[in-house]
Design a protein around this motif. Structure first.
Motif, mmCIF file in Angstrom:
data_model
loop_
_atom_site.group_PDB
_atom_site.id
_atom_site.type_symbol
_atom_site.label_atom_id
_atom_site.label_comp_id
_atom_site.label_asym_id
_atom_site.label_seq_id
_atom_site.Cartn_x
_atom_site.Cartn_y
_atom_site.Cartn_z
ATOM 1 N N ASP A 263 0.818 -1.210 0.000
ATOM 2 C CA ASP A 263 0.000 0.000 0.000
ATOM 3 C C ASP A 263 0.849 1.257 0.000
ATOM 4 O OD1 ASP A 263 -2.796 1.065 0.183
ATOM 5 O OD2 ASP A 263 -1.942 2.015 1.973
ATOM 6 N N ASP A 264 2.039 1.217 0.618
ATOM 7 C CA ASP A 264 2.859 2.427 0.588
ATOM 8 C C ASP A 264 3.318 2.721 -0.835
ATOM 9 O OD1 ASP A 264 4.728 0.381 0.358
ATOM 10 O OD2 ASP A 264 6.133 1.239 1.795
ATOM 11 N N LEU A 266 1.578 1.994 -3.555
ATOM 12 C CA LEU A 266 0.401 2.581 -4.190
ATOM 13 C C LEU A 266 0.280 4.054 -3.818
ATOM 14 C CD1 LEU A 266 -2.336 2.504 -5.685
ATOM 15 C CD2 LEU A 266 -3.354 1.624 -3.563
ATOM 16 N N GLY A 267 0.516 4.349 -2.547
ATOM 17 C CA GLY A 267 0.435 5.740 -2.100
ATOM 18 C C GLY A 267 1.435 6.638 -2.810
ATOM 19 N N HIS A 268 2.641 6.115 -3.045
ATOM 20 C CA HIS A 268 3.650 6.915 -3.761
ATOM 21 C C HIS A 268 3.176 7.246 -5.171
ATOM 22 C CE1 HIS A 268 6.873 4.842 -1.057
ATOM 23 N NE2 HIS A 268 6.221 5.794 -0.414
ATOM 24 N N LEU A 270 0.022 7.389 -6.298
ATOM 25 C CA LEU A 270 -1.106 8.322 -6.258
ATOM 26 C C LEU A 270 -0.647 9.739 -5.931
ATOM 27 C CD1 LEU A 270 -3.754 6.138 -4.370
ATOM 28 C CD2 LEU A 270 -3.401 6.361 -6.836
ATOM 29 N N SER A 271 0.431 9.862 -5.168
ATOM 30 C CA SER A 271 0.921 11.189 -4.766
ATOM 31 C C SER A 271 1.744 11.871 -5.847
ATOM 32 C CB SER A 271 1.773 11.077 -3.493
ATOM 33 O OG SER A 271 1.012 10.587 -2.411
ATOM 34 N N ARG A 277 -5.431 7.139 -9.908
ATOM 35 C CA ARG A 277 -6.372 7.075 -8.792
ATOM 36 C C ARG A 277 -6.484 5.628 -8.332
ATOM 37 N NH1 ARG A 277 -11.609 5.595 -10.389
ATOM 38 N NH2 ARG A 277 -12.480 6.745 -8.614
ATOM 39 N N CYS A 278 -6.832 5.455 -7.063
ATOM 40 C CA CYS A 278 -6.956 4.105 -6.518
ATOM 41 C C CYS A 278 -8.130 3.389 -7.192
ATOM 42 C CB CYS A 278 -7.182 4.169 -5.013
ATOM 43 S SG CYS A 278 -7.152 2.550 -4.216
ATOM 44 N N ARG A 283 -8.587 0.618 1.168
ATOM 45 C CA ARG A 283 -7.124 0.610 1.238
ATOM 46 C C ARG A 283 -6.700 -0.398 2.300
ATOM 47 N NH1 ARG A 283 -4.672 5.362 -0.871
ATOM 48 N NH2 ARG A 283 -2.664 4.494 -0.182
ATOM 49 N N SER A 344 7.680 6.586 -9.304
ATOM 50 C CA SER A 344 7.157 7.307 -8.142
ATOM 51 C C SER A 344 8.073 7.146 -6.933
ATOM 52 C CB SER A 344 5.752 6.812 -7.803
ATOM 53 O OG SER A 344 5.767 5.464 -7.383
ATOM 54 N N GLN A 348 10.581 9.708 -3.686
ATOM 55 C CA GLN A 348 10.657 9.556 -2.232
ATOM 56 C C GLN A 348 12.073 9.772 -1.705
ATOM 57 O OE1 GLN A 348 7.708 9.059 -0.584
ATOM 58 N NE2 GLN A 348 6.985 9.335 -2.684
#
Length: 484
Positions: A263-264, A266-268, A270-271, A277-278, A283, A344, A348
């Motif tokens: 999930d982290d 995926l978050g990267h 999306l950010s 988009r999810c 989540r 993505s 980070q």
């Protein structure tokens, strides 16, 4: 010692006599893009790039190099992830470019075969196969620049290995020039051939250390008539593996892709990736991307079949939520998330990236335990993985502590220790430190440190037997004596 002292001008002149002025590049500005790897980690030097246009010209170049004792570095699209196509820094080798050999010699829908020269770009083969109602079932992010010769030489993988295997499984025949300049003609796609050692398989994955692949006969498969792409939320990697086994049991070999994403990660995406988009509202710690393909229009279609399998997964508590793409555009949007993970993550901050494999049953535990152990051993770092769970290959990343501004300095200070830690964990789990990117020069010393004496002995013995003069792609793949 200067480059000029290593390779004299009269040697360059002899190559020009073989290939003509268009076949030898000596301008420093034209050479510059090809002496560094695409990540910018390795930098070499070369007085010239040899650019033969035919197999005969390759053979003549290799024979002359053997006579003169000049090393050659075969190169295609220069997309190696491990510095496998970068010449030595001392200028002691010439680059042997296969980019002019870019013809698809034959493509037969009836035989499901394409005979491609080494310089054919992967995306061009995809287009040609599609035009004939077929497809070549191997794809990767560098498909617009990676070449067939390089893909064969590194036994490339990708997102379709679960169903179709790595490049090794897709190569039906090979044409290659061996280090003495002789031509190995093995393009005939024989189903049965018991004439001793399989030279084709020795050359696949050899990273150019045993010869120069000039062409390959490649297996094609039927074009996709219909597909279904699903996104599934799960709690753990173990649930993801249970989902894979359920889907395989229900759908058989129509499962084309099965990618697991933390999930982290995926978050990267999306950010940092505009327009993403999810796919679903729920989540959870882990997500799975599934593709099911049909080569015909049988009923029920892939969407109906995938719906049935995911329904069972939800009933049994393996999956928490699921969605199936309602259109081709939505299916591409699902895949865009997976394909944007590496991009993505760069946003980070600095990270050390590992292309590893362990036996599939051990992978769920490895993904959690190795990440936790790395974070504990190197405080401030974060670790996670994503990738091809079904074939036991994930990309395991250890990211620098938040706020690290000098990535090279962090890698210089911590990289060796983290590399050893991760690789030791992989080997302890019965895995490989290179699942699909090869060894090149990046992992050569670690291979020497961790591989069994029997493996190292066999690698060196094969290299010596094929290339006693040591002219083929020096200092790649084979550990040096002081490295194991």
């Amino acid at each position: 010692m200067t480059e000029q002292a290593i390779i004299a001008q009269d040697a360059i002149d002899r190559f020009v006599a073989l290939l003509g002025p268009k076949g030898v590049i000596t301008d420093a500005d034209d050479i510059a893009p090809w002496v560094s790897d695409w990540r910018g980690r390795y930098h070499g030097a070369a007085r010239a790039i040899l650019s033969p246009a035919t197999t005969r010209e390759v053979a003549d170049c290799v024979a002359l190099a053997a006579e003169l004792g000049i090393a050659l570095v075969p190169q295609g699209g220069n997309t190696s992830m491990v510095g496998g196509a970068t010449p030595p820094a001392d200028g002691s080798a010439l680059i042997l470019s296969l980019r002019r050999m870019n013809q698809i010699r034959n493509l037969s829908a009836d035989d499901n075969l394409a005979v491609c020269e080494a310089g054919v770009i992967l995306s061009n083969l995809h287009d040609a196969a599609e035009a004939a109602g077929r497809r070549f079932p191997l794809s990767l992010g560098a498909k617009g620049s990676a070449t067939i010769g390089g893909l064969v030489s590194t036994n490339a993988g990708g997102t379709q290995v679960l169903r179709h295997g790595t490049m090794r499984a897709l190569v039906e025949g090979i044409e290659a020039v061996l280090p003495d300049g002789s031509i190995f003609d093995g393009l005939d796609a024989l189903k049965k051939d018991n004439r001793g050692y399989d030279i084709k398989q020795l050359l696949i994955g050899a990273e150019g250390t045993l010869g120069v692949i000039t062409a390959a006969a490649l297996r094609l498969v039927p074009a996709i008539a219909a597909r279904a792409v699903g996104w599934v939320s799960v709690q753990t990697p173990a649930d993801a593996l249970a989902l894979l086994r359920l889907v395989e049991g229900e759908l058989g070999d129509s499962v084309e892709g099965f990618e697991v994403i933390a999930d982290d990660g995926l978050g990267h995406v999306l950010s940092h990736i505009p327009g993403t988009r999810c796919p679903i509202e729920t989540r959870t710690p882990w997500h799975v991307l599934i593709e099911v393909d049909h080569g015909d229009m049988r009923e029920p279609g892939p969407t109906e079949r995938l719906e049935g399998a995911l329904g069972l997964a939800l009933e049994r508590g393996i999956a928490i939520d699921a969605a199936i793409a309602a259109s081709e555009a939505q299916a591409e949007a699902f895949w865009r998330i997976r394909e944007s993970l590496s991009e993505s993550e760069k946003a980070q901050g600095p990270a050390l990236q590992y292309d590893i494999s362990v036996p599939v049953p051990r992978m769920p535990a490895f993904m959690l335990e190795a990440a936790a152990a790395a974070e504990a051993a190197f405080p401030g770092t974060t670790a996670s993985s994503f990738g091809h769970l079904g074939d036991g290959n994930v990309h395991f990343h250890v990211r620098a502590p938040r706020g690290t501004s000098d990535g090279p300095a962090w890698i210089a200070a911590q990289g060796q220790a983290i590399n050893a830690f991760v690789h030791d964990a992989v080997v302890a789990a019965g895995g490989s430190i290179s699942a699909e990117h090869g060894i090149g020069q990046m992992k050569r010393a670690e291979l020497g440190r961790l591989a069994s004496p029997a493996r190292i002995h066999a690698l060196r013995a094969i290299k010596t037997a094929f290339d006693p003069g040591g002219i083929m792609n020096p200092d790649k793949l084979i550990p040096r004596p002081d490295e194991g």
